[in-house]
Design a protein around this motif. Structure first.
Motif, mmCIF file in Angstrom:
data_model
loop_
_atom_site.group_PDB
_atom_site.id
_atom_site.type_symbol
_atom_site.label_atom_id
_atom_site.label_comp_id
_atom_site.label_asym_id
_atom_site.label_seq_id
_atom_site.Cartn_x
_atom_site.Cartn_y
_atom_site.Cartn_z
ATOM 1 N N ALA A 153 6.679 -5.398 6.699
ATOM 2 C CA ALA A 153 5.735 -5.545 5.595
ATOM 3 C C ALA A 153 4.635 -4.511 5.732
ATOM 4 O O ALA A 153 4.108 -4.283 6.822
ATOM 5 N N LEU A 154 4.314 -3.876 4.627
ATOM 6 C CA LEU A 154 3.158 -2.986 4.547
ATOM 7 C C LEU A 154 2.131 -3.634 3.630
ATOM 8 O O LEU A 154 2.459 -4.030 2.510
ATOM 9 N N MET A 155 0.904 -3.745 4.114
ATOM 10 C CA MET A 155 -0.196 -4.240 3.294
ATOM 11 C C MET A 155 -1.069 -3.046 2.920
ATOM 12 O O MET A 155 -1.606 -2.360 3.795
ATOM 13 N N LEU A 156 -1.184 -2.772 1.627
ATOM 14 C CA LEU A 156 -1.935 -1.622 1.135
ATOM 15 C C LEU A 156 -3.184 -2.097 0.401
ATOM 16 O O LEU A 156 -3.124 -3.062 -0.378
ATOM 17 N N ASP A 157 -4.281 -1.425 0.647
ATOM 18 C CA ASP A 157 -5.533 -1.735 -0.035
ATOM 19 C C ASP A 157 -6.139 -0.427 -0.548
ATOM 20 O O ASP A 157 -6.238 0.553 0.200
#
Length: 287
Positions: A153-157
């Motif tokens: 999982a990649l969490m992008l902000d």
């Protein structure tokens, strides 16, 4: 090539004929391809006498056949084929009426299925970014927990969205989010699942067996950031956190929490020093 599915046949129908049905898609010179380009039904009372009859079908006892076009659904063209074996009998008015009634019922079922798919798609999309929404994301996590499949999982902000909204208005911020969604879909594979889960947060789920390495992920994300800046979103950065389930017996939500925690560590680094640091620092476990 056509894909053939047998919906119903009499118990006494020979195995040879049933097997032959599934070769129709390879016979572009046969009668089956003709109705695919037309909208009117085609009824053949004496199949053996037709100029385009297939000899081996005649040998297998085909006497009469009917092709009823059903229309196009989800990029595929559907056709109802009805055959009569070992009975030298023409199609009667009652036969034709029954087949056309079946045609209408199947068309209604296909229309209903198409509408349901469209409703499901709309219900699972974020209207601004055209990525999956929170409902679709939660459903994906449930599916991952049910299978126990390895995934990353990649969490992008997006760093700077609030400043952009305050400085240039929410319409400009919406443009940023829409462009961000378009760029993610351009740089990532169709099999990579992307969801907008917050105002400026996006999660990308990468499933086995083809997890890209860290360098490839950084290349893609850097391409997204470069394209955003080229679109005059110059005061924007992307904070990214990553985690992978691997062989651990942990829930999908735990992996997301790990990616989220790392993303916030990177985000704090950005806030502490906006002049340095790479916008896509990923944990080594993704490699």
């Amino acid at each position: 090539m056509l894909r053939i599915a047998t919906a119903w046949h009499r118990p006494q129908t020979g195995a040879a004929f049933l097997s032959e049905i599934h070769t129709l898609g390879q016979e572009r010179h046969g009668l089956t391809w003709q109705p695919l380009t037309e909208t009117a039904p085609l009824f053949i009372d004496q199949y053996a006498e037709h100029a385009r009859a297939l000899p081996r079908w005649v040998d297998l006892g085909l006497q009469a056949a009917a092709w009823l076009p059903l229309g196009d659904y989800e990029g595929a063209r559907y056709l109802l084929l009805v055959t009569r074996l070992d009975q030298a009998q023409a199609w009667q008015d009652g036969d034709r009426a029954l087949m056309q009634a079946a045609e209408q019922l199947i068309q209604q079922a296909l229309d209903r299925q198409t509408r349901l798919q469209q409703i499901k798609q709309v219900a699972s999309l974020d209207p601004l970014t055209q990525l999956g929404n929170r409902w679709a994301f939660d459903a994906a996590l449930l599916q991952l927990d049910s299978t126990g499949q390895d995934f990353a999982a990649l969490m992008l902000d997006i760093d700077g969205l609030k400043r952009l909204n305050d400085r240039e208005g929410h319409a400009r911020g919406d443009q940023l989010l829409a462009t961000f969604g378009q760029l993610l879909k351009r740089e990532f594979r169709l099999s990579d699942e992307m969801y907008r889960v917050g105002g400026d947060e996006v999660v990308i789920l990468l499933r086995q067996p083809h997890l890209p390495g860290t360098a490839e992920l950084e290349r893609r994300l850097h391409a997204v950031l470069s394209a955003l800046k080229a679109a005059e979103f110059t005061d924007i950065d992307i904070s990214v956190g990553g985690a992978q389930r691997g062989s651990r017996a942990v829930s999908a939500a735990t992996v997301i929490e790990e990616a989220d925690a790392q993303m916030y560590r990177v985000k704090r680094q950005h806030h502490g020093d906006r002049s340095g640091g790479h916008p896509t620092q990923l944990e080594r476990r993704l490699s």
